[in-house]
Design a protein around this motif. Structure first.
Motif, mmCIF file in Angstrom:
data_model
loop_
_atom_site.group_PDB
_atom_site.id
_atom_site.type_symbol
_atom_site.label_atom_id
_atom_site.label_comp_id
_atom_site.label_asym_id
_atom_site.label_seq_id
_atom_site.Cartn_x
_atom_site.Cartn_y
_atom_site.Cartn_z
ATOM 1 N N ALA A 194 0.832 -1.206 0.000
ATOM 2 C CA ALA A 194 0.000 0.000 0.000
ATOM 3 C C ALA A 194 0.864 1.253 0.000
ATOM 4 O O ALA A 194 0.591 2.224 -0.716
ATOM 5 N N GLY A 195 1.935 1.238 0.798
ATOM 6 C CA GLY A 195 2.789 2.410 0.890
ATOM 7 C C GLY A 195 3.519 2.722 -0.394
ATOM 8 O O GLY A 195 3.642 3.891 -0.784
ATOM 9 N N LEU A 196 4.012 1.707 -1.074
ATOM 10 C CA LEU A 196 4.751 1.947 -2.323
ATOM 11 C C LEU A 196 3.849 2.515 -3.407
ATOM 12 O O LEU A 196 4.300 3.317 -4.232
ATOM 13 N N LEU A 197 2.592 2.120 -3.419
ATOM 14 C CA LEU A 197 1.660 2.716 -4.374
ATOM 15 C C LEU A 197 1.514 4.205 -4.101
ATOM 16 O O LEU A 197 1.587 5.033 -5.021
ATOM 17 N N LEU A 198 1.342 4.567 -2.826
ATOM 18 C CA LEU A 198 1.213 5.980 -2.478
ATOM 19 C C LEU A 198 2.499 6.749 -2.759
ATOM 20 O O LEU A 198 2.463 7.888 -3.237
ATOM 21 N N LEU A 199 3.633 6.149 -2.463
ATOM 22 C CA LEU A 199 4.913 6.804 -2.718
ATOM 23 C C LEU A 199 5.103 7.063 -4.209
ATOM 24 O O LEU A 199 5.561 8.133 -4.609
ATOM 25 N N ALA A 200 4.752 6.087 -5.022
ATOM 26 C CA ALA A 200 4.876 6.272 -6.469
ATOM 27 C C ALA A 200 3.927 7.356 -6.962
ATOM 28 O O ALA A 200 4.281 8.169 -7.834
ATOM 29 N N GLN A 201 2.716 7.403 -6.406
ATOM 30 C CA GLN A 201 1.754 8.432 -6.812
ATOM 31 C C GLN A 201 2.221 9.827 -6.423
ATOM 32 O O GLN A 201 1.928 10.805 -7.114
ATOM 33 N N ALA A 202 2.985 9.939 -5.330
ATOM 34 C CA ALA A 202 3.485 11.249 -4.911
ATOM 35 C C ALA A 202 4.346 11.874 -5.988
ATOM 36 O O ALA A 202 4.322 13.098 -6.199
ATOM 37 N N HIS A 203 5.126 11.059 -6.697
ATOM 38 C CA HIS A 203 6.028 11.565 -7.731
ATOM 39 C C HIS A 203 5.442 11.440 -9.140
ATOM 40 O O HIS A 203 6.088 11.852 -10.113
ATOM 41 N N ALA A 204 4.248 10.879 -9.246
ATOM 42 C CA ALA A 204 3.594 10.758 -10.555
ATOM 43 C C ALA A 204 2.500 11.827 -10.644
ATOM 44 O O ALA A 204 2.775 12.983 -10.943
ATOM 45 N N GLY A 205 1.268 11.463 -10.348
ATOM 46 C CA GLY A 205 0.185 12.442 -10.409
ATOM 47 C C GLY A 205 0.204 13.448 -9.278
ATOM 48 O O GLY A 205 -0.239 14.580 -9.422
ATOM 49 N N GLY A 206 0.720 13.026 -8.126
ATOM 50 C CA GLY A 206 0.765 13.897 -6.969
ATOM 51 C C GLY A 206 -0.320 13.552 -5.961
ATOM 52 O O GLY A 206 -1.257 12.817 -6.258
ATOM 53 N N TRP A 207 -0.174 14.086 -4.754
ATOM 54 C CA TRP A 207 -1.155 13.863 -3.691
ATOM 55 C C TRP A 207 -2.162 15.008 -3.705
ATOM 56 O O TRP A 207 -2.060 15.961 -2.936
ATOM 57 N N ALA A 208 -3.124 14.888 -4.585
ATOM 58 C CA ALA A 208 -4.096 15.967 -4.803
ATOM 59 C C ALA A 208 -5.226 15.920 -3.785
ATOM 60 O O ALA A 208 -5.507 14.883 -3.175
ATOM 61 N N HIS A 209 -5.883 17.063 -3.616
ATOM 62 C CA HIS A 209 -7.110 17.116 -2.817
ATOM 63 C C HIS A 209 -8.047 18.157 -3.431
ATOM 64 O O HIS A 209 -7.594 19.119 -4.059
ATOM 65 N N PRO A 210 -9.372 17.966 -3.288
ATOM 66 C CA PRO A 210 -10.326 18.868 -3.942
ATOM 67 C C PRO A 210 -10.449 20.196 -3.202
ATOM 68 O O PRO A 210 -10.551 20.214 -1.968
ATOM 69 N N ARG A 211 -10.440 21.275 -3.943
ATOM 70 C CA ARG A 211 -10.705 22.571 -3.337
ATOM 71 C C ARG A 211 -12.131 22.565 -2.791
ATOM 72 O O ARG A 211 -13.074 22.201 -3.489
ATOM 73 N N GLY A 212 -12.281 22.958 -1.534
ATOM 74 C CA GLY A 212 -13.590 22.965 -0.904
ATOM 75 C C GLY A 212 -13.881 21.761 -0.048
ATOM 76 O O GLY A 212 -14.861 21.745 0.690
ATOM 77 N N GLY A 213 -13.029 20.709 -0.146
ATOM 78 C CA GLY A 213 -13.216 19.541 0.701
ATOM 79 C C GLY A 213 -13.591 18.286 -0.070
ATOM 80 O O GLY A 213 -13.975 18.326 -1.247
ATOM 81 N N ALA A 214 -13.481 17.149 0.617
ATOM 82 C CA ALA A 214 -13.756 15.850 0.000
ATOM 83 C C ALA A 214 -15.176 15.745 -0.528
ATOM 84 O O ALA A 214 -15.455 14.997 -1.466
ATOM 85 N N GLN A 215 -16.103 16.503 0.060
ATOM 86 C CA GLN A 215 -17.503 16.462 -0.362
ATOM 87 C C GLN A 215 -17.661 16.742 -1.847
ATOM 88 O O GLN A 215 -18.616 16.277 -2.488
ATOM 89 N N ARG A 216 -16.713 17.490 -2.428
ATOM 90 C CA ARG A 216 -16.804 17.835 -3.854
ATOM 91 C C ARG A 216 -16.790 16.589 -4.730
ATOM 92 O O ARG A 216 -17.372 16.579 -5.819
ATOM 93 N N ILE A 217 -16.110 15.540 -4.276
ATOM 94 C CA ILE A 217 -16.072 14.298 -5.054
ATOM 95 C C ILE A 217 -17.456 13.669 -5.109
ATOM 96 O O ILE A 217 -17.960 13.296 -6.176
ATOM 97 N N ALA A 218 -18.091 13.545 -3.954
ATOM 98 C CA ALA A 218 -19.440 12.974 -3.904
ATOM 99 C C ALA A 218 -20.426 13.830 -4.672
ATOM 100 O O ALA A 218 -21.295 13.309 -5.392
ATOM 101 N N ASP A 219 -20.306 15.144 -4.546
ATOM 102 C CA ASP A 219 -21.240 16.037 -5.227
ATOM 103 C C ASP A 219 -21.146 15.909 -6.745
ATOM 104 O O ASP A 219 -22.164 15.931 -7.443
ATOM 105 N N ALA A 220 -19.926 15.773 -7.258
ATOM 106 C CA ALA A 220 -19.749 15.635 -8.705
ATOM 107 C C ALA A 220 -20.375 14.343 -9.212
ATOM 108 O O ALA A 220 -21.035 14.316 -10.262
ATOM 109 N N LEU A 221 -20.182 13.253 -8.483
ATOM 110 C CA LEU A 221 -20.771 11.978 -8.880
ATOM 111 C C LEU A 221 -22.294 12.026 -8.788
ATOM 112 O O LEU A 221 -23.001 11.537 -9.683
#
Length: 483
Positions: A194-221
């Protein structure tokens, strides 16, 4: 038109609902809570104007997810930080994992070469890593070379060899803080995976988060679901499926469970073998969470820690291992590993002007009544003197309280089941299609199915795709989302 009833409006439930609605089903989502989102909800839990994430806060898995890329990442305003995460150490030192792998490695001095060797082959081939980790492991990987590279690094970081990889405390802590996300005894192969997947993502797409909070993900769906004719009913708790009118599976109707698998056992005519497997499925340790409203930023001793939305607070690798092993033995360390998120350092919408929010949790024994507030305050004060004086208000949720807030978090386990090596393969049953149950028309779509924990929508997509295939419809993401 066939019906699809989805229980649970977490990201996997909504991903399944959106997929089925686009495939022509009349979809209804039933949610026990008064608001949608499950693990991607936000609310003002401390003071008015301070927006806190109820469960997940930072979403590298969502940002890199094949499902969300097909769905349309631009529907959400993502923040991709320059500093993916930080790890403060005593004496004002810190390790910083920059989005830029080379910048990170260069700052690690004698460990620069080892950092590149560990992560460059994975971050440069992140699609192969995502393919290998994004489904059941009972199949041939799409990129065998990357899968082998990933597996060899899991063997290294998941064993005693991990203590020999790096020479500097900064590099060792940067890896240990991520591996500890798995909430299990360390070192372990499953945690390293699990950790290596997250570590690789840090240098690939990045550790992103939605502006306004996690709720934005549910709202979009949810918005997409409604556009395609679906409906959502909140405040509707389903504790017994045998009493639920979800349609006729002989007519193509579906029941999709974004819940703990044990809810399926309330159906009639569950085969004894399947029932036994579901009852044997294990849940892990819990999360004891505390949100803080602050009158200013956290006063970290190392200035670059303030630039990272995600901070791992726990000291050295040895301290982190000791903290996690204590939890595995049923107790909480006096110096616990704290996972912290400070989204307001980059997102001004999360708190009133000049103020900040801080999201934190520690791992704790399941079903415990641990209020982690003082433990967390003391641990952060160690690396940010004066933090206590910044606190305007706090809100704690114990593992036992988590169960009442979300029945899917059995014992307060936020990962949908213990993430052990056995349960990475047998999740929750040993099958190439574990999203399908032996009950006609019934499918599982939670983190208790592959690929496991993480906000990525993939388990929901796999459940929907399996159901569509069983109905004779072979569709891919591109067929439904046009990408």
């Amino acid at each position: 038109m066939p019906r699809a009833t989805v229980i649970g409006s977490g990201p996997n439930g909504l991903a399944a609902a959106v997929s089925l609605a686009r495939a022509g089903y009349a979809v209804e989502v039933l949610e026990a809570a008064p608001t949608i989102g499950g693990g991607v909800r936000s609310e003002e839990s401390t003071l008015p104007g301070f927006v806190h994430d109820v469960c997940s806060a930072v979403h590298p898995a969502a940002y890199s997810s094949p499902f969300f890329r097909a769905f349309g990442r631009d529907r959400i305003d993502w923040i991709v930080p320059e500093a993916a995460y930080a790890h403060p150490l005593d004496g004002g030192r810190a390790g910083i994992a920059w989005h830029d792998l080379e910048r990170t490695a260069d700052a690690l001095g004698p460990d620069a070469r080892a950092w590149r060797a560990l992560l460059r082959p994975l971050s440069a081939h992140i699609e192969g890593v995502l393919d290998f980790t994004g489904s059941t492991l009972l199949r041939l990987p799409g990129d065998p070379v990357t899968a082998v590279r990933y597996g060899l690094r899991v063997l290294e970081q998941g064993s005693a060899m991990a203590s020999r990889t790096f020479r500097t405390p900064e590099a060792a802590a940067l890896v240990a803080g991520v591996v500890a996300h798995a909430n299990t005894a360390l070192p372990s192969l499953s945690a390293a995976a699990a950790g290596l997947l997250l570590l690789a993502q840090a240098h690939a797409g990045g550790w992103a988060h939605p502006r306004g909070g996690a709720q934005r993900i549910a709202d979009a769906l949810a918005e997409d679901l409604r556009v395609h004719g679906g409906t959502i009913r909140t405040g509707t708790k389903v504790a017994d499926l045998s009493a639920l009118d979800w349609g006729d599976p002989r007519g193509g109707d579906l029941l999709v469970l974004n819940t703990a698998p044990r809810l399926a056992l309330t159906l009639r005519d569950v085969p004894p073998g399947y029932a036994q497997a579901i009852r044997a499925y294990r849940y892990g340790a819990a999360a004891a969470k505390v949100d803080f409203a602050l009158d200013g930023p956290v006063p970290w001793s190392h200035p670059d820690v303030a630039r990272a939305p995600t901070v791992h607070v726990g000291g050295t690798r040895a301290e982190i291992w000791a903290s996690e092993n204590a939890v595995a033995q049923g107790r909480v360390s006096e110096r616990p590993y704290v996972l912290a998120a400070q989204p307001s350092v980059l997102d001004e919408t999360r708190a009133p002007a000049g103020k900040h929010v801080l999201w934190t949790y520690i791992h704790a024994p399941a079903n415990s009544d641990v209020d982690a507030t003082e433990l967390i305050v003391r641990q952060i004060e160690r690396f940010a003197p004066g933090f206590r004086d910044r606190i305007l208000a706090s809100h704690a949720v114990t593992p036992r309280e988590r169960v009442h807030l979300n029945p899917s978090e059995v014992g307060g386990d936020i990962f949908g089941g213990a993430f052990t090596l056995r349960q990475a393969v047998k999740r929750p049953v040993l099958s190439r299609t574990p999203w399908r149950t032996p009950m006609p028309g019934v499918y599982l779509a939670s983190a208790a199915t592959p690929p496991g924990p993480g906000v990525n929508g993939i388990a929901g997509w796999h459940a929907a795709r399996t159901a569509l295939a069983d109905a004779g419809e072979r569709v891919g993401l591109a067929d439904l989302f046009g990408s």
